[in-house]
Design a protein around this motif. Sequence first.
Motif, short mmCIF file in Angstrom:
data_model
loop_
_atom_site.label_atom_id
_atom_site.label_comp_id
_atom_site.label_asym_id
_atom_site.label_seq_id
_atom_site.Cartn_x
_atom_site.Cartn_y
_atom_site.Cartn_z
N ALA A 1 3.05 -6.50 -6.28
CA ALA A 1 3.15 -5.27 -7.06
C ALA A 1 3.25 -5.58 -8.55
O ALA A 1 2.64 -4.89 -9.39
CB ALA A 1 4.36 -4.46 -6.60
N ARG B 1 0.81 -1.21 0.00
CA ARG B 1 0.00 0.00 0.00
C ARG B 1 0.85 1.27 0.00
O ARG B 1 0.37 2.34 -0.39
CB ARG B 1 -0.92 0.00 1.21
CG ARG B 1 -2.06 -1.00 1.13
CD ARG B 1 -3.25 -0.50 0.35
NE ARG B 1 -3.87 0.67 0.97
CZ ARG B 1 -5.09 1.11 0.66
NH1 ARG B 1 -5.82 0.47 -0.25
NH2 ARG B 1 -5.59 2.18 1.25
N GLN B 2 2.10 1.15 0.42
CA GLN B 2 2.97 2.34 0.40
C GLN B 2 3.25 2.80 -1.02
O GLN B 2 3.41 4.00 -1.28
CB GLN B 2 4.28 2.03 1.12
CG GLN B 2 4.11 1.79 2.62
CD GLN B 2 5.42 1.41 3.29
OE1 GLN B 2 6.51 1.54 2.71
NE2 GLN B 2 5.34 0.94 4.53
N THR B 3 3.30 1.86 -1.96
CA THR B 3 3.57 2.20 -3.37
C THR B 3 2.33 2.08 -4.24
O THR B 3 2.30 2.64 -5.35
CB THR B 3 4.67 1.29 -3.93
OG1 THR B 3 4.29 -0.08 -3.75
CG2 THR B 3 5.99 1.54 -3.19
N HIS B 4 1.33 1.35 -3.78
CA HIS B 4 0.09 1.16 -4.54
C HIS B 4 -1.08 1.39 -3.59
O HIS B 4 -1.73 0.44 -3.13
CB HIS B 4 0.03 -0.25 -5.14
CG HIS B 4 1.12 -0.53 -6.13
ND1 HIS B 4 2.42 -0.80 -5.75
CD2 HIS B 4 1.10 -0.56 -7.49
CE1 HIS B 4 3.15 -1.02 -6.83
NE2 HIS B 4 2.38 -0.87 -7.89
N GLU C 1 8.68 -8.68 2.26
CA GLU C 1 9.24 -7.86 1.20
C GLU C 1 9.14 -8.54 -0.16
O GLU C 1 8.72 -7.93 -1.16
CB GLU C 1 10.70 -7.52 1.50
CG GLU C 1 10.91 -6.66 2.73
CD GLU C 1 10.81 -7.43 4.04
OE1 GLU C 1 10.76 -6.78 5.11
OE2 GLU C 1 10.75 -8.68 4.00
#
Length: 396
Positions: free
Chosen positions: A348, A240-243, A341
């Motif tokens: 992603a 969620r940090q990138t998407h 990770e």
Amino acid sequence: MPCPPPNSSASPATAWWSWACGWRSSRLRVLLWYWGRRGGGAQFALSLARGLAAVPGTEVALSISREGDLAAGFAALGLPCDAVPTYSGAPGFLLGTARVPGLARRLARQARDFRADVVLSAMPHLWTPLVAPVLKRAGIAFVPVLHDAAPHPGDPALLWHWRLRRELAAARGAVVLSAAVERAIRAGAPALPLFRQPLGAHLPGPVPVGVEATHDFLFFGRVRAYKGLDLLRDAFALLRQTHPAATLRVVGEGDMERAAPGLSTLPGVTVEPRWVADAAIPPLVATARSLVLPYREASQSGVLPIALACGVPVVATPVGGLAEQVTDNETGLLAAAATPEALAAAMARMLDPATRARLARGALLRGAGLADWPAQAEMLLGGIRPWLGLVQRSGE
């Protein structure tokens, strides 16, 4: 259906095994034994029964639990069927165990009366180690389908290995559903013949079509420690940090808050702690753009082939049989490791529309073969027939 040569247009499983094994030279009588009551094992047994009944030159009879959720489905097949009294809960199990010697004789008598060439156990049952030795003493070939070679971490393990040793000692050979299970069984029973084939997609009905996808990712199944729900929680938080628009639906029976504290509070997560009826599983899976399996350990996954049959690609950790069931970058994506990770990175990649569409096509193609239960059954019979020492029956 005539026996096709290797270059036939029939499915690869059907064509190769029919040609290579040449096992249709005589009729084969199979008594399919399944005394479980619910869940994926019941659907697997019912799908296998349908597949076996569709294989030319094969006669099938059934021994099932009278208390099983799918007893009516087995009866509807129109096959010779003995529904035996088992149990419907822990008190019933304890009381019912006293009936096991009689039930074992009943199964052996059914096998003799049917003139069964083999008693095929669709999935081990708590009473299997008490019944299988009776079959061996009666000279009846017993072949179990082994879904696991050891208890999953966190699952009940009392007498587990004793039960497995008893079953293997009584078996003419065994069918395994992943190389991971095969290696473990070979280590404990090196002389036992084994045949490996992939786990089929046990669909209770047609593949759902026209279902609208509502979530990017779905986790579905009974909640157990080894299934890594906490790993998925941490991976999704990273994703969620990138998407920030990514969504996750978590559905299954069990204590999700205990398995993954804080999961339900994450943005984009929908949590539904509930049992899902068999008929509702494929439509549920079809609502996802991809299935996610964050397992820390696995023999194989029953929901994974269902997802492929529905054209839903899979993101999975590279553990046990999952690494065999997912063809990386063709039917899904394997994370580089079983870490938050690595799982987040694979998820992603799956969010790319072009990647997901390509993998969905690969999943659908692979899933069609896994949902072809006559071909699955034919492959299994071709694998075990050499162990049975059959001769052509007069008049057949």
